[in-house]
Scaffold this motif. Structure first.
Motif, PDB file in Angstrom:
ATOM      1  N   GLY A   1      -2.034  -5.570 -19.501  1.00 30.42           N
ATOM      2  CA  GLY A   1      -2.748  -6.169 -18.487  1.00 30.42           C
ATOM      3  C   GLY A   1      -4.029  -5.815 -18.383  1.00 30.42           C
ATOM      4  N   THR A   2      -4.995  -6.484 -17.746  1.00 34.44           N
ATOM      5  CA  THR A   2      -6.415  -6.223 -17.661  1.00 34.44           C
ATOM      6  C   THR A   2      -6.683  -6.777 -16.264  1.00 34.44           C
ATOM      7  OG1 THR A   2      -6.979  -8.028 -18.890  1.00 34.44           O
ATOM      8  CG2 THR A   2      -7.375  -5.872 -19.982  1.00 34.44           C
TER       9      THR A   2
ATOM     10  N   TRP B   1       0.878  -1.197  -0.088  1.00 33.00           N
ATOM     11  CA  TRP B   1      -0.058  -0.016  -0.050  1.00 33.00           C
ATOM     12  C   TRP B   1       0.802   1.485  -0.072  1.00 33.00           C
ATOM     13  CZ3 TRP B   1      -4.499  -0.616  -2.012  1.00 33.00           C
ATOM     14  CH2 TRP B   1      -5.354  -1.814  -1.738  1.00 33.00           C
TER      15      TRP B   1
ATOM     16  N   PRO C   1       6.817  -8.689 -17.529  1.00 34.14           N
ATOM     17  CA  PRO C   1       6.705  -9.792 -18.331  1.00 34.14           C
ATOM     18  C   PRO C   1       7.917 -10.087 -19.289  1.00 34.14           C
ATOM     19  CG  PRO C   1       5.651  -7.645 -19.010  1.00 34.14           C
ATOM     20  CD  PRO C   1       6.240  -7.625 -17.867  1.00 34.14           C
TER      21      PRO C   1
ATOM     22  N   SER D   1      -5.460 -19.082 -16.662  1.00 31.90           N
ATOM     23  CA  SER D   1      -4.090 -18.960 -16.062  1.00 31.90           C
ATOM     24  C   SER D   1      -4.392 -17.750 -14.935  1.00 31.90           C
ATOM     25  CB  SER D   1      -3.215 -18.385 -17.171  1.00 31.90           C
ATOM     26  OG  SER D   1      -3.681 -16.920 -17.508  1.00 31.90           O
TER      27      SER D   1
ATOM     28  N   ARG E   1      -4.717  -9.748 -22.465  1.00 31.98           N
ATOM     29  CA  ARG E   1      -4.422 -11.271 -23.061  1.00 31.98           C
ATOM     30  C   ARG E   1      -5.795 -12.162 -22.508  1.00 31.98           C
ATOM     31  NH1 ARG E   1       1.292 -13.882 -20.784  1.00 31.98           N
ATOM     32  NH2 ARG E   1       0.123 -13.820 -18.783  1.00 31.98           N
ATOM     33  N   THR E   2      -6.228 -11.935 -21.530  1.00 33.29           N
ATOM     34  CA  THR E   2      -7.332 -12.578 -20.957  1.00 33.29           C
ATOM     35  C   THR E   2      -8.635 -11.749 -20.094  1.00 33.29           C
ATOM     36  OG1 THR E   2      -5.894 -14.238 -19.961  1.00 33.29           O
ATOM     37  CG2 THR E   2      -8.037 -14.962 -19.505  1.00 33.29           C
TER      38      THR E   2
ATOM     39  N   ILE F   1       0.831 -10.132 -27.791  1.00 30.93           N
ATOM     40  CA  ILE F   1       1.967  -9.032 -28.173  1.00 30.93           C
ATOM     41  C   ILE F   1       3.225 -10.143 -28.598  1.00 30.93           C
ATOM     42  CG2 ILE F   1       3.871  -7.624 -26.841  1.00 30.93           C
ATOM     43  CD1 ILE F   1       1.494  -7.010 -24.789  1.00 30.93           C
TER      44      ILE F   1
ATOM     45  N   ARG G   1      -9.004 -14.030  -9.968  1.00 30.60           N
ATOM     46  CA  ARG G   1      -9.677 -12.906  -9.217  1.00 30.60           C
ATOM     47  C   ARG G   1     -10.988 -12.141  -9.775  1.00 30.60           C
ATOM     48  NH1 ARG G   1      -7.981 -10.815  -4.038  1.00 30.60           N
ATOM     49  NH2 ARG G   1      -8.844  -8.722  -3.678  1.00 30.60           N
TER      50      ARG G   1
ATOM     51  N   CYS H   1      -8.799  -0.242  -2.729  1.00 30.91           N
ATOM     52  CA  CYS H   1      -9.107  -1.549  -2.426  1.00 30.91           C
ATOM     53  C   CYS H   1     -10.225  -2.266  -2.806  1.00 30.91           C
ATOM     54  CB  CYS H   1      -8.867  -1.519  -0.881  1.00 30.91           C
ATOM     55  SG  CYS H   1      -8.884  -3.313  -0.106  1.00 30.91           S
ATOM     56  N   ASP H   2     -10.349  -3.487  -3.207  1.00 33.50           N
ATOM     57  CA  ASP H   2     -11.545  -4.177  -3.584  1.00 33.50           C
ATOM     58  C   ASP H   2     -11.997  -4.971  -2.593  1.00 33.50           C
ATOM     59  OD1 ASP H   2      -9.793  -6.362  -3.531  1.00 33.50           O
ATOM     60  OD2 ASP H   2      -9.957  -6.524  -5.755  1.00 33.50           O
TER      61      ASP H   2
ATOM     62  N   ALA I   1       0.938  -3.369 -16.139  1.00 36.31           N
ATOM     63  CA  ALA I   1       0.013  -3.559 -15.262  1.00 36.31           C
ATOM     64  C   ALA I   1       0.080  -5.015 -14.971  1.00 36.31           C
ATOM     65  CB  ALA I   1      -1.066  -2.974 -15.386  1.00 36.31           C
ATOM     66  N   THR I   2       1.331  -5.609 -14.912  1.00 33.09           N
ATOM     67  CA  THR I   2       1.443  -7.070 -15.202  1.00 33.09           C
ATOM     68  C   THR I   2       1.382  -8.009 -13.805  1.00 33.09           C
ATOM     69  OG1 THR I   2       3.655  -6.641 -15.709  1.00 33.09           O
ATOM     70  CG2 THR I   2       2.228  -7.047 -17.414  1.00 33.09           C
TER      71      THR I   2
ATOM     72  N   ALA J   1      -4.873  -2.761 -13.588  1.00 27.61           N
ATOM     73  CA  ALA J   1      -5.147  -2.157 -14.961  1.00 27.61           C
ATOM     74  C   ALA J   1      -6.562  -1.512 -14.854  1.00 27.61           C
ATOM     75  CB  ALA J   1      -4.865  -2.844 -16.010  1.00 27.61           C
TER      76      ALA J   1
ATOM     77  N   TRP K   1      -2.445 -15.567 -11.253  1.00 27.89           N
ATOM     78  CA  TRP K   1      -0.972 -15.582 -10.193  1.00 27.89           C
ATOM     79  C   TRP K   1      -1.265 -16.534  -9.289  1.00 27.89           C
ATOM     80  CZ3 TRP K   1      -1.874 -14.252  -5.531  1.00 27.89           C
ATOM     81  CH2 TRP K   1      -2.956 -13.114  -5.190  1.00 27.89           C
TER      82      TRP K   1
HETATM   83  P1  NAP Z   1      -2.802  -9.534 -12.130  1.00 30.43           P
HETATM   84  O1  NAP Z   1      -3.894  -9.774 -11.631  1.00 30.43           O
HETATM   85  O2  NAP Z   1      -1.854 -10.631 -11.878  1.00 30.43           O
HETATM   86  O3  NAP Z   1      -2.906  -9.028 -13.482  1.00 30.43           O
HETATM   87  C1  NAP Z   1      -1.929  -9.111 -14.318  1.00 30.43           C
HETATM   88  C2  NAP Z   1      -2.209  -8.740 -15.598  1.00 30.43           C
HETATM   89  O4  NAP Z   1      -1.117  -8.543 -16.686  1.00 30.43           O
HETATM   90  C3  NAP Z   1      -3.228  -9.805 -16.253  1.00 30.43           C
HETATM   91  O5  NAP Z   1      -4.391  -9.342 -17.026  1.00 30.43           O
HETATM   92  C4  NAP Z   1      -2.364 -10.566 -17.206  1.00 30.43           C
HETATM   93  O6  NAP Z   1      -2.817 -11.234 -18.349  1.00 30.43           O
HETATM   94  C5  NAP Z   1      -1.501  -9.538 -17.922  1.00 30.43           C
HETATM   95  N1  NAP Z   1      -0.118 -10.006 -18.122  1.00 30.43           N
HETATM   96  C6  NAP Z   1       0.870 -10.612 -17.455  1.00 30.43           C
HETATM   97  N2  NAP Z   1       1.666 -10.811 -18.504  1.00 30.43           N
HETATM   98  C7  NAP Z   1       1.670 -10.493 -19.578  1.00 30.43           C
HETATM   99  C8  NAP Z   1       2.050 -10.646 -20.980  1.00 30.43           C
HETATM  100  N3  NAP Z   1       3.189 -11.014 -21.007  1.00 30.43           N
HETATM  101  N4  NAP Z   1       1.459 -10.169 -22.040  1.00 30.43           N
HETATM  102  C9  NAP Z   1       0.135  -9.596 -21.817  1.00 30.43           C
HETATM  103  N5  NAP Z   1      -0.502  -9.579 -20.458  1.00 30.43           N
HETATM  104  C10 NAP Z   1       0.344  -9.864 -19.453  1.00 30.43           C
HETATM  105  O7  NAP Z   1      -1.839  -8.264 -11.430  1.00 30.43           O
HETATM  106  P2  NAP Z   1      -2.579  -6.841 -10.748  1.00 30.43           P
HETATM  107  O8  NAP Z   1      -3.746  -6.302 -11.765  1.00 30.43           O
HETATM  108  O9  NAP Z   1      -1.587  -6.077 -10.409  1.00 30.43           O
HETATM  109  O10 NAP Z   1      -3.194  -7.496  -9.372  1.00 30.43           O
HETATM  110  C11 NAP Z   1      -2.572  -8.251  -8.837  1.00 30.43           C
HETATM  111  C12 NAP Z   1      -3.196  -8.619  -7.363  1.00 30.43           C
HETATM  112  O11 NAP Z   1      -2.968  -7.402  -6.590  1.00 30.43           O
HETATM  113  C13 NAP Z   1      -4.659  -8.793  -7.284  1.00 30.43           C
HETATM  114  O12 NAP Z   1      -5.115 -10.128  -7.881  1.00 30.43           O
HETATM  115  C14 NAP Z   1      -5.045  -8.226  -6.141  1.00 30.43           C
HETATM  116  O13 NAP Z   1      -4.885  -9.477  -5.205  1.00 30.43           O
HETATM  117  C15 NAP Z   1      -4.076  -7.258  -5.771  1.00 30.43           C
HETATM  118  N6  NAP Z   1      -4.606  -6.066  -6.068  1.00 30.43           N
HETATM  119  C16 NAP Z   1      -5.635  -5.667  -5.276  1.00 30.43           C
HETATM  120  C17 NAP Z   1      -5.979  -4.417  -5.560  1.00 30.43           C
HETATM  121  C18 NAP Z   1      -7.274  -4.424  -4.656  1.00 30.43           C
HETATM  122  O14 NAP Z   1      -8.309  -3.476  -4.939  1.00 30.43           O
HETATM  123  N7  NAP Z   1      -7.370  -4.704  -3.303  1.00 30.43           N
HETATM  124  C19 NAP Z   1      -5.928  -3.795  -6.474  1.00 30.43           C
HETATM  125  C20 NAP Z   1      -4.909  -3.972  -7.235  1.00 30.43           C
HETATM  126  C21 NAP Z   1      -4.181  -5.266  -7.062  1.00 30.43           C
HETATM  127  P3  NAP Z   1      -3.407 -12.862 -17.899  1.00 30.43           P
HETATM  128  O15 NAP Z   1      -4.700 -12.641 -17.248  1.00 30.43           O
HETATM  129  O16 NAP Z   1      -3.637 -13.399 -19.236  1.00 30.43           O
HETATM  130  O17 NAP Z   1      -2.678 -13.569 -17.171  1.00 30.43           O
END
Ligand code: NAP
Length: 502
Positions: free
Chosen positions: A192-193, A59, A159, A463, A216-217, A326, A303, A69-70, A350-351, A197, A465
């Protein structure tokens, strides 16, 4: 050792990290220790190591536009320190960070924190029964007990895309936002989505000339039932704390119910899926875009995200959603599999995070000099996600198999902190100098977790994390398989029979 806790040499406990995990453990050890000091145990000497210059963990680091936060704010505080000041039902990053800074001050933890000190190597010294820690400052620290509160979301995942270094524009990860780089009028690519993101894109799209989102997904997204909390509510929380406690209980129960949707055959799954599908239909008119943003996997496999502005952002004229994979990054932008070049001058990764590389990049050597990474090569094997056989006097907070997809991680952290405190107490009470998870107890836990997770929704074909790739089949070392209540029940009482003492 003497039976009287007061005459016993004081244990020195080292905690790595000062996010929710590190601060929570320190509070638990000091508060409860002091409370019981008159009866028996002596409060340990607690020292916290923080690589950065402020507390807060993920944080503190994640300051991207829209970061919030979600999980509802009611659940995003320690139960011993409720926060009556939340401004919204879902807290913003800045106020969570303010809360953690306040916690460090309120519990007088700062004087115990070594800021700017990263632990680079930890070695168990079996002769002296203690951990020897090498720090980035060149010092060596000795602690009797080591607690890893480094968290799964602390190391950004970069990535493996060809040409990243060739990019001529400005490139950064969402967890290291470049606030000095104004996005007004720029062409920005977001890779990333995921959870990050979908918060970033709606915030930056109105100021950029063009935002290009590389998906990607697609994620499953539900509405974010967020609202401002009123002054009256805050007054009530401050002056009648029971109201906040009851509110917390209600929100906790609601989040726990969400877990029922994590059964792919359940009615709850069908209901959530239909809600999420309708939500897409409400906000996305174009049938092609609808198809593009509709996931094909079960809700909860990745998630579940919550947002009110993700789909509206994707329908903006100045936002492009690109789904061709990509191929590589070139100096001018991103080249996709169809041969198109998407010209951008700024690229946001945002990966996500290296959630399955536990404790990375720390090198940790246990009894017999075994490197934790080697011991965990096939599976991050622990007992309750808290201890690991072969690694005495070491405890994890949010360790393997204790992550969540549906409720507040703070509830897991609190259960673990209490358990660790009980384990350290048991060490003292027995006059022992080391405590270590028994192999048989660990094997039982791992076999149980694997069986629970094998047919779970998270292994149902997407797929994420949550999964560790590499073996014949992806495995799940990250998640707790059941409700948080069941974790609480499991860890409510310390089980000395699961440990060996020496
Ligand atoms: P994430 O959920 O792991 O998402 C990463 C994104 O990047 C995914 O869409 C992934 O695609 C994409 N990606 C990764 N490598 C790639 C590549 N080589 N080419 C294209 N796309 C790629 O990461 P995050 O969004 O940072 O969130 C991580 C975790 O942090 C969350 O699940 C959550 O636990 C926490 N978080 C929480 C909050 C909250 O509100 N509490 C906010 C932000 C983050 P794929 O889906 O295809 O793998």
């Amino acid at each position: 050792m003497p039976d009287d806790g007061h005459d016993r040499p004081q244990l020195r406990v080292g905690i790595i990290g000062t996010g929710f995990s590190g601060l929570g453990t320190a509070i638990e050890l000091l508060r409860k220790g002091r409370h019981r000091m008159s009866q028996r145990a002596q409060a340990p000497d607690v020292v916290l190591f923080e690589r950065s210059h402020e507390v807060g963990g993920t944080w503190r680091d994640n300051t991207y536009p829209g970061c919030a936060c979600d999980i509802p704010s009611q659940l995003y505080s320690f139960s011993c320190a409720p926060n009556p000041d939340w401004t919204r039902s879902y807290p913003l990053q800045a106020e969570i960070q303010r809360y953690l800074v306040d916690i460090a001050d309120r519990y007088d933890l700062r004087r115990r924190i070594r800021f700017g000190t990263e632990i680079t190597e930890a070695r168990w010294d079996d002769r002296h029964r203690r951990w020897e820690l090498a720090t980035s400052t060149g010092d060596v620290e000795l602690v009797d007990v080591l607690i890893a509160g480094t968290g799964p979301l602390s190391q950004p995942s970069i990535p493996d895309v060809a040409g990243l270094d060739d990019f001529r524009g400005v490139l950064f990860h969402s967890a290291a936002w470049r606030h000095d780089h104004d996005l007004s009028g720029r062409r920005v690519g977001v890779i990333g989505t995921g959870a990050s993101a979908i918060q970033i894109v709606p915030e930056i799209a109105p100021v950029t000339e063009r935002t290009v989102v590389f998906q990607r997904t697609p994620p499953w997204v539900l509405p974010r039932l967020d609202r401002e909390l009123t002054d009256g509510e805050r007054w009530l929380f401050r002056n009648v704390p029971l109201t906040q406690r009851l509110g917390r209980l209600g929100v906790y129960a609601r989040q726990e119910l969400l877990f029922r949707a994590f059964d792919a055959q359940s009615k709850a799954q069908a209901t959530v899926r239909s809600m999420a599908t309708k939500y897409i239909e409400q906000h996305v008119e174009d049938p092609e875009l609808r198809r593009t943003v509709t996931p094909s996997y079960a809700v909860g496999c990745k998630r579940i995200l919550i947002s009110n502005d993700w789909y509206p952002a994707l329908t903006r004229d100045d936002v492009d959603l690109v789904t061709d994979p990509i191929r590589r990054i070139v100096p001018e932008g991103v080249e996709t599999g169809d041969g198109r070049l998407h010209e951008v001058d700024t690229l946001v990764l945002a990966t996500g995070f290296r959630a399955t590389d536990f404790l990375f990049p720390l090198k940790l050597y246990g009894r017999d000099g075994t490197l934790l990474d080697d011991a965990w090569r096939d599976r991050a094997a622990t007992l309750n996600g808290i201890s690991s056989a072969g690694f005495p006097n070491l405890f994890f907070v949010v360790g393997p198999n204790t992550g969540l997809g549906h409720n507040s991680i703070v509830s897991m952290i609190e259960a673990q902190c209490r358990y660790i405190r009980a384990a350290i107490d048991a060490l003292g009470k027995r006059g022992a100098s080391s405590i270590e998870a028994r192999h048989d107890a660990q094997e039982r836990f791992v076999a149980w977790a694997d069986a629970e997770l094998a047919d779970s929704i998270w292994a149902s074909g997407c797929s994420s994390w949550y999964l560790t790739e590499g073996g014949e089949k992806p495995r799940i070392d990250t998640l707790w398989p059941r409700s948080t209540m069941s974790y609480w029940l499991r860890t409510r009482l310390f089980a000395p029979g699961d440990y060996s003492f020496a």
